[in-house]
Design an enzyme around this catalytic site. Structure first.
Site, PDB file in Angstrom:
ATOM      1  N   ALA A   1       0.878  -1.116  -0.035  1.00 31.81           N
ATOM      2  CA  ALA A   1       0.010  -0.049   0.041  1.00 31.81           C
ATOM      3  C   ALA A   1       0.851   1.247  -0.030  1.00 31.81           C
ATOM      4  O   ALA A   1       0.442   2.296  -0.136  1.00 31.81           O
ATOM      5  CB  ALA A   1      -0.796  -0.049   1.260  1.00 31.81           C
TER       6      ALA A   1
ATOM      7  N   TYR B   1      10.686 -13.241 -13.003  1.00 30.54           N
ATOM      8  CA  TYR B   1       9.288 -12.223 -12.662  1.00 30.54           C
ATOM      9  C   TYR B   1       8.211 -13.050 -13.430  1.00 30.54           C
ATOM     10  O   TYR B   1       7.048 -13.000 -12.530  1.00 30.54           O
ATOM     11  CB  TYR B   1       9.556 -10.959 -12.820  1.00 30.54           C
ATOM     12  CG  TYR B   1       8.463  -9.960 -12.732  1.00 30.54           C
ATOM     13  CD1 TYR B   1       7.837  -9.762 -11.591  1.00 30.54           C
ATOM     14  CD2 TYR B   1       7.558  -9.606 -13.829  1.00 30.54           C
ATOM     15  CE1 TYR B   1       6.769  -9.082 -11.500  1.00 30.54           C
ATOM     16  CE2 TYR B   1       6.410  -8.864 -13.797  1.00 30.54           C
ATOM     17  CZ  TYR B   1       5.934  -8.840 -12.348  1.00 30.54           C
ATOM     18  OH  TYR B   1       4.784  -7.914 -12.203  1.00 30.54           O
TER      19      TYR B   1
HETATM   20  P1  NDP Z   1       5.116  -0.363  -6.807  1.00 31.09           P
HETATM   21  O1  NDP Z   1       6.714  -0.748  -6.681  1.00 31.09           O
HETATM   22  O2  NDP Z   1       4.783   1.118  -7.225  1.00 31.09           O
HETATM   23  O3  NDP Z   1       4.647  -0.829  -5.515  1.00 31.09           O
HETATM   24  C1  NDP Z   1       4.949  -2.323  -5.039  1.00 31.09           C
HETATM   25  C2  NDP Z   1       4.472  -2.145  -3.667  1.00 31.09           C
HETATM   26  O4  NDP Z   1       4.518  -3.433  -2.973  1.00 31.09           O
HETATM   27  C3  NDP Z   1       4.987  -1.261  -2.704  1.00 31.09           C
HETATM   28  O5  NDP Z   1       3.892  -0.542  -1.779  1.00 31.09           O
HETATM   29  C4  NDP Z   1       6.038  -2.062  -1.767  1.00 31.09           C
HETATM   30  O6  NDP Z   1       5.944  -1.304  -0.540  1.00 31.09           O
HETATM   31  C5  NDP Z   1       5.191  -3.525  -1.742  1.00 31.09           C
HETATM   32  N1  NDP Z   1       6.046  -4.610  -1.530  1.00 31.09           N
HETATM   33  C6  NDP Z   1       7.247  -4.857  -2.002  1.00 31.09           C
HETATM   34  N2  NDP Z   1       7.630  -5.890  -1.317  1.00 31.09           N
HETATM   35  C7  NDP Z   1       7.007  -5.979  -0.322  1.00 31.09           C
HETATM   36  C8  NDP Z   1       7.141  -6.866   0.709  1.00 31.09           C
HETATM   37  N3  NDP Z   1       8.250  -7.844   1.008  1.00 31.09           N
HETATM   38  N4  NDP Z   1       6.194  -6.823   1.763  1.00 31.09           N
HETATM   39  C9  NDP Z   1       5.288  -5.798   1.931  1.00 31.09           C
HETATM   40  N5  NDP Z   1       5.126  -5.267   0.837  1.00 31.09           N
HETATM   41  C10 NDP Z   1       5.977  -4.891  -0.215  1.00 31.09           C
HETATM   42  O7  NDP Z   1       4.871  -1.522  -8.020  1.00 31.09           O
HETATM   43  P2  NDP Z   1       3.285  -1.475  -8.759  1.00 31.09           P
HETATM   44  O8  NDP Z   1       2.124  -0.789  -7.988  1.00 31.09           O
HETATM   45  O9  NDP Z   1       3.498  -1.500 -10.080  1.00 31.09           O
HETATM   46  O10 NDP Z   1       3.178  -2.966  -8.181  1.00 31.09           O
HETATM   47  C11 NDP Z   1       2.212  -3.674  -7.348  1.00 31.09           C
HETATM   48  C12 NDP Z   1       1.866  -5.103  -7.954  1.00 31.09           C
HETATM   49  O11 NDP Z   1       1.488  -5.043  -9.371  1.00 31.09           O
HETATM   50  C13 NDP Z   1       2.964  -6.047  -8.127  1.00 31.09           C
HETATM   51  O12 NDP Z   1       2.391  -7.219  -7.492  1.00 31.09           O
HETATM   52  C14 NDP Z   1       3.547  -5.963  -9.452  1.00 31.09           C
HETATM   53  O13 NDP Z   1       4.089  -7.027  -9.567  1.00 31.09           O
HETATM   54  C15 NDP Z   1       2.176  -5.960 -10.305  1.00 31.09           C
HETATM   55  N6  NDP Z   1       2.207  -5.428 -11.559  1.00 31.09           N
HETATM   56  C16 NDP Z   1       2.956  -4.206 -11.775  1.00 31.09           C
HETATM   57  C17 NDP Z   1       2.804  -3.824 -13.209  1.00 31.09           C
HETATM   58  C18 NDP Z   1       3.396  -2.380 -13.634  1.00 31.09           C
HETATM   59  O14 NDP Z   1       3.691  -2.492 -14.998  1.00 31.09           O
HETATM   60  N7  NDP Z   1       3.713  -1.689 -12.716  1.00 31.09           N
HETATM   61  C19 NDP Z   1       1.796  -4.633 -14.166  1.00 31.09           C
HETATM   62  C20 NDP Z   1       1.376  -5.694 -13.745  1.00 31.09           C
HETATM   63  C21 NDP Z   1       1.614  -6.043 -12.336  1.00 31.09           C
HETATM   64  P3  NDP Z   1       7.449  -1.450   0.306  1.00 31.09           P
HETATM   65  O15 NDP Z   1       8.520  -1.258  -0.683  1.00 31.09           O
HETATM   66  O16 NDP Z   1       6.996  -0.190   1.238  1.00 31.09           O
HETATM   67  O17 NDP Z   1       7.121  -2.543   1.055  1.00 31.09           O
HETATM   68  C1  8X3 Z   2       4.534  -5.782 -14.974  1.00 30.26           C
HETATM   69  C2  8X3 Z   2       4.465  -5.805 -16.339  1.00 30.26           C
HETATM   70  O1  8X3 Z   2       5.203  -6.134 -18.915  1.00 30.26           O
HETATM   71  O2  8X3 Z   2       6.433  -4.859 -17.322  1.00 30.26           O
HETATM   72  O3  8X3 Z   2       3.903  -6.995 -14.253  1.00 30.26           O
HETATM   73  O4  8X3 Z   2       6.531  -7.114 -16.969  1.00 30.26           O
HETATM   74  S1  8X3 Z   2       5.683  -6.114 -17.551  1.00 30.26           S
END
Ligand code: NDP
Ligand code: 8X3
Length: 250
Positions: free
Chosen positions: A9, A151
């Site tokens: 979050a 990933y």
């Molecule tokens: P961000 O890096 O902006 O957010 C990731 C969040 O995950 C942060 O709040 C981080 O908080 C938290 N997080 C990471 N590791 C941990 C941990 N060990 N414990 C608790 N919280 C954790 O990326 P996104 O918002 O893009 O990512 C959110 C989700 O969406 C992920 O699962 C990602 O794989 C997925 N996703 C992203 C895409 C993209 O292109 N951006 C596309 C498709 C899927 P903190 O570091 O404070 O712990």
């Molecule tokens: C994140 C989307 O295409 O950057 O899940 O791997 S991509």
């Protein structure tokens, strides 16, 4: 009043989802590791919505004991919706050059962390006989791309796990959904490239990616569907993206 629990979050989709739900009167419980970010988010939301019921706690989802202990401390006994969003990518090396540390971090967070959180929350939902779990997968969990190896594998695992969870939990009254976004401009690529902003920005050059708010609106929509409807699997891409490897750029 409904309650949603959101992991990851402190930025990106998770922070945008906290805003989306809080603005619509949901109680929100939220975990991530960075307490300062969550504190800033709490202040921002309370400035606009002083009555918002928010509970933030720093939790590392890779730590099963910490997840259980934090869940036991929650202030809201019943949670209607869990958004399993915490996750990350590390590196884009070819498989023979990948870093063991990066691999462990992705698998421990994206797969094992999601499992640890799901286990404790699902037990509460099953005891109540209702609930909804929304897993954040990825287009990378539907098709591989060069350098996306581990990933992608972690997100293919989320895809398969979502189906398995649905089979286990539907008979117990719990809905299970997956939202699989394509390219979105969050902190994702900066984290992936270990803080290299220029490299991260180049991922989205000449195209319009999804915003965190775009994805939060879909999460909110899926969470708000009537009880008899499950939007079980949503693939959400920027209009400029046709696949993991085909993106229209100016
Ligand atoms: P961000 O890096 O902006 O957010 C990731 C969040 O995950 C942060 O709040 C981080 O908080 C938290 N997080 C990471 N590791 C941990 C941990 N060990 N414990 C608790 N919280 C954790 O990326 P996104 O918002 O893009 O990512 C959110 C989700 O969406 C992920 O699962 C990602 O794989 C997925 N996703 C992203 C895409 C993209 O292109 N951006 C596309 C498709 C899927 P903190 O570091 O404070 O712990
Ligand atoms: C994140 C989307 O295409 O950057 O899940 O791997 S991509």
């Amino acid at each position: 009043m409904k309650t949603v629990w959101i992991t990851g979050a402190s930025s990106g989709f998770g922070a945008a989802s906290v805003r989306w739900f809080a603005e619509r009167g949901w109680r929100v419980g939220a975990w991530a590791r960075r307490a300062d970010r969550m504190e800033a988010l709490r202040a921002e939301i309370h400035a606009a919505h002083p009555g918002a019921e928010l509970w933030f706690e720093p939790v590392d989802v890779r730590d099963a004991a910490a997840v259980q202990a934090a869940w036991d401390r929650r202030p809201f006994a019943e949670v209607d919706v869990l958004v399993n969003n915490a996750g990350l990518a590390r590196g884009r090396e070819s498989i023979e050059e990948g870093s063991l540390q990066d691999w462990d971090e992705m698998i421990d967070t994206n797969l094992k962390g999601l499992l640890y959180v799901t286990r404790v929350v699902a037990q509460t939902m099953v005891a109540r006989g209702q609930g909804h779990i929304i897993n954040i997968g990825s287009l990378a969990g539907r098709e591989a791309y060069p350098g996306g190896n581990v990933y992608g594998a972690s997100k293919f695992a989320v895809d398969g796990l979502t189906d398995g969870m649905r089979l286990d939990l539907t008979p117990k009254g719990i809905k299970v959904s997956q939202i699989a976004p394509g390219m979105a401009d969050t902190e994702f690529s900066t984290v992936r490239f270990h803080g290299d902003r220029a490299k991260a920005d180049s991922v989205y050059s000449g195209m319009q990616p999804l915003s965190p708010k775009d994805v939060a609106e879909v999460i909110g929509y899926v969470a708000s569907a009537p009880n008899h409807i499950n939007l079980a699997d949503v693939l959400l891409m920027p209009a400029a993206q046709a696949s993991s490897t085909l993106v229209r750029r100016s």
